[in-house]
Structure formats: structure tokens, C-alpha cells
Design an enzyme around this catalytic site. Structure first.
Site, PDB file in Angstrom:
ATOM      1  CB  ALA A   1      18.685  23.277  11.235  1.00  0.00           C
TER       2      ALA A   1
ATOM      3  CB  ALA B   1      24.266  20.884   6.241  1.00  0.00           C
TER       4      ALA B   1
ATOM      5  CD  GLN C   1      19.898  14.500   8.132  1.00  0.00           C
ATOM      6  OE1 GLN C   1      19.840  14.474   9.446  1.00  0.00           O
ATOM      7  NE2 GLN C   1      18.935  13.967   7.449  1.00  0.00           N
ATOM      8  CB  SER C   2      21.831  21.645  10.248  1.00  0.00           C
ATOM      9  OG  SER C   2      21.767  22.583  11.571  1.00  0.00           O
ATOM     10  CG  ASN C   3      22.901  17.353  14.766  1.00  0.00           C
ATOM     11  OD1 ASN C   3      22.362  16.639  14.641  1.00  0.00           O
ATOM     12  ND2 ASN C   3      24.391  17.155  14.383  1.00  0.00           N
TER      13      ASN C   3
END
Ligand SMILES: Cc1ncc(COP(=O)(O)O)c(C=O)c1O
Length: 351
Positions: free
Chosen positions: A90, A84, A86-88
């Protein structure tokens, strides 16, 4: 199995050092007092995996140590992953790429055409990631048709004379699972040294690599605690199957005969609220409570929902106050620095 034998099996796996380990185990005494004190609230130990250091820390650092080693062994030049906006995961993949001297390409699913460069997305940019957006088809699950875009990225890398290494969503593969087998060994050894036998370990469960590693690790170490996974998004049947598959892949890599079944992979579905990434009232309250008692920052998407489960259980009297429980803090604080969080938390900022 003997802990030394497990340590040796883990040490035989390709790994690059990306994380600051071991992480601290914090005794949350002020929190315990705020929840009613030792007569009603168990001792709460917080395993600070939000402090793994890599690109502002979080659970993915443990997985990425094994995934990046595999990427380097395969001669990759570019880490590619999905998530997403706000992917941590990523964000930490982009950070890991910097540390390993690799490029990173992120394929992020977004409900908006032009997501604001804030929170994790701002950090992705700071770490030099190339970002592609995919329109979300189901905002509640933050899923979209990212596979086709990933395939195009892999082709483009090849055409440019580079080699992509694709990390599945959340870093949740058999190799990534090794991270929390190793993390479990770290925790179990520390608990043994403290002579503490917690009854439960609470943690937030998303793409299931953490769950798979924790469950396999608990089995292999004979951990004293029962795992209490708190789901942060729907799709349980498919996710349980993924956890089982990747846990058993990791077991095979470690050369151990143990195998997990679906029954070993429980998560509580009661704290998801409206959907992935949408903060619940209980999660917002949990963020304020832990910040104001221990100066520890939870995140609205993952850890606050898991922490809300723990707080809810204390208040309902379902935990024995003479017990100890562990909360695994898996990180995620960059999501606090987003407009969505500020709007949700807003009224509390005035108090
Ligand atoms: C802060 C945080 N906690 C927990 C999780 C869940 O971990 P997993 O995807 O391994 O289930 C994630 C995954 O993205 C995360 O970013």
C-alpha cells in the site's frame, strides 16, 4: 528460452520506470563468518530489492512498474489497493501514484479502531493517500471485508469524474507477476557474469506475486537455483492456486508456451509462528544478526521470517558450505518504526 528472447518479450510489455534497477547483489561475508565461516556456512549473496528506491524501496516497485503502466493505458486517475495497516505494498502504491501523477486510495484492514500513524501508515499519509479502514475479521490473517469498501471507492471516484484502477492485494496479478520475471532475468544475468551458480534462492512469500514471477522467471531462464519460498501467513491451498493462475496469466502475456503447475510452487510453512505480522523469536534474532554483521535491515513481518529459515538451515547443517545461496531481500523496513516492533524487539535494544 534464450535470455535475449525473454528480454525482448519483457521489453514489449507496457512499463513505467519507478524503481532504481538493477539492485545490488551483496556478498555477505561478515554474516558468513558469524554463522561459522566457510567450513560450515555457504556463501550468501543478498539481492538488495529493499533498495529499489520507490518510496523507501521493496519488492512491490518491480510489480508496480507494470501495473501503473496498465493503469495509465486505461486512462486511470486513481490507484486503489488493499492491505494490512502496515502494508508495504500500500505504501509503495501511494508512492507510485505520486510519481505517476495519480491519486491513491488505500483500503486497509486493521484490528484496532484507530491505528497509530507510524511506519508504513505514516508514509501513506506523507504520500497523500486517502485511507479507509476495514475492521479485521481474522487478526491472524489480517483479512476483513474490504471488497465492499473498494466497490464504494470505485463508485465515488466515478461520481467525482475520476477513474479508479484497482490493484489486487500485494499487486499480485498476472501483470504484477511480470515484475519478478524481469527481476529474475536481472539476477540470472548477473550471476552468469559472476560465474556463480547458487543452489537455492530464499525469499518471503505473502500474496504470491513474487513467487509467481520468480517461479516463472526461473523456468524461462533455466535459473541455476531452486526456489525456497518461506510463507509468512496461512491459507496455503488458495494461495498456491493464485500463484499458479497469475504465473500462467503472465506467461500468456509474454507469449511463451510454458505453464506452471501447483507442484512448481512450494513454500515452507514452518516459520509463520503465531500469524501474519507477529514476530517470532527466530525472526527477531535474524533482524539483530543481519543488522549487526552487514548493517542490512530486515522487517519483522516478511524478510526476517524468510531469513530465519536460511539461518536455521545453516545451523542445522542442511546446506553444503561449498554452495552459494541467494537471499532475496524484499524490503519492509518501515515496519521497524512501529510500537509493535519496538515492544517485541525491546529487550534486545539494551544489549
Ligand atoms: C517486505 C515484503 N516482502 C515480501 C512480500 C511478499 O511478496 P508477495 O506478496 O508478492 O508474496 C511482501 C508483500 O507485501 C513484502 O512487503
Amino acid at each position: 528460452m534464450p535470455l535475449a528472447a525473454l528480454a525482448a518479450a519483457i521489453a514489449a510489455q507496457p512499463r513505467v520506470r519507478l524503481a532504481a534497477l538493477p539492485t545490488p547483489l551483496h556478498d555477505a561475508t561478515r554474516l558468513r563468518d558469524a554463522l561459522g565461516g566457510p567450513t560450515v556456512c555457504p556463501r550468501i549473496l543478498i539481492k538488495r530489492d529493499d533498495l529499489t528506491a520507490l518510496g523507501l524501496g521493496g519488492n512491490k516497485a518491480r510489480k508496480l512498474e507494470f501495473l501503473v503502466a496498465d493503469a495509465l493505458a486505461q486512462g486511470a486517475t486513481t490507484l486503489v489497493t488493499t492491505g494490512a495497516t502496515q502494508s508495504n505494498h500500500a505504501r509503495m502504491t501511494a508512492a507510485a501514484a505520486c510519481m505517476a501523477g495519480l491519486r491513491s486510495v488505500l483500503v486497509l484492514t486493521t484490528p484496532s479502531a484507530d491505528p497509530a500513524p507510524e511506519g508504513n501508515l505514516l508514509l501513506d499519509r506523507l504520500f497523500g493517500a486517502t485511507v479507509h479502514y476495514v475492521q479485521a475479521t481474522d487478526a491472524m490473517l489480517a483479512v476483513g471485508d474490504d471488497e465492499a469498501v473498494v466497490a464504494r471507492v470505485v463508485d465515488a471516484e466515478r461520481a467525482a469524474g475520476r477513474q479508479a484502477y484497482v490493484i489486487p492485494v500485494g499487486g499480485s496479478s498476472g501483470i504484477g507477476t511480470l515484475g519478478y520475471v524481469a527481476g529474475t532475468l536481472e539476477l540470472v544475468e548477473r550471476l552468469a557474469a559472476m560465474d556463480v551458480r547458487p543452489s537455492r534462492l530464499y525469499y518471503a512469500s505473502g500474496s504470491r506475486g513474487t513467487q509467481a514471477g520468480l517461479a516463472l522467471g526461473a523456468r524461462l531462464t533455466g535459473a541455476p537455483y531452486a526456489l525456497y519460498g518461506v510463507a509468512v501467513s496461512a491459507g496455503e491451498p488458495e494461495k498456491v492456486e493464485r500463484a499458479r493462475r497469475i504465473a500462467n496469466d503472465a506467461a500468456e502475456r509474454l507469449g511463451v508456451p510454458d505453464r506452471l503447475t501447483r507442484e512448481d510452487l512450494f513454500t515452507d510453512q514452518g516459520f509463520i509462528g503465531e500469524g501474519y505480522g507477529i514476530p517470532t523469536e527466530a525472526a527477531l534474532e535474524a533482524i539483530a544478526l543481519l543488522a549487526r554483521t552487514e548493517a542490512i535491515l530486515l522487517d519483522p513481518t516478511y524478510t526476517a521470517k524468510a531469513f530465519a529459515a536460511l539461518v536455521g538451515h545453516v545451523r542445522a547443517g542442511t546446506l553444503d558450505p561449498s554452495d552459494t545461496v541467494v537471499f532475496l531481500h524484499t524490503g519492509g523496513a518501515p515496519a521497524l518504526f512501529t510500537d509493535r516492533f519496538v515492544r517485541a524487539f525491546g529487550p534486545r535494544l539494551a544489549t
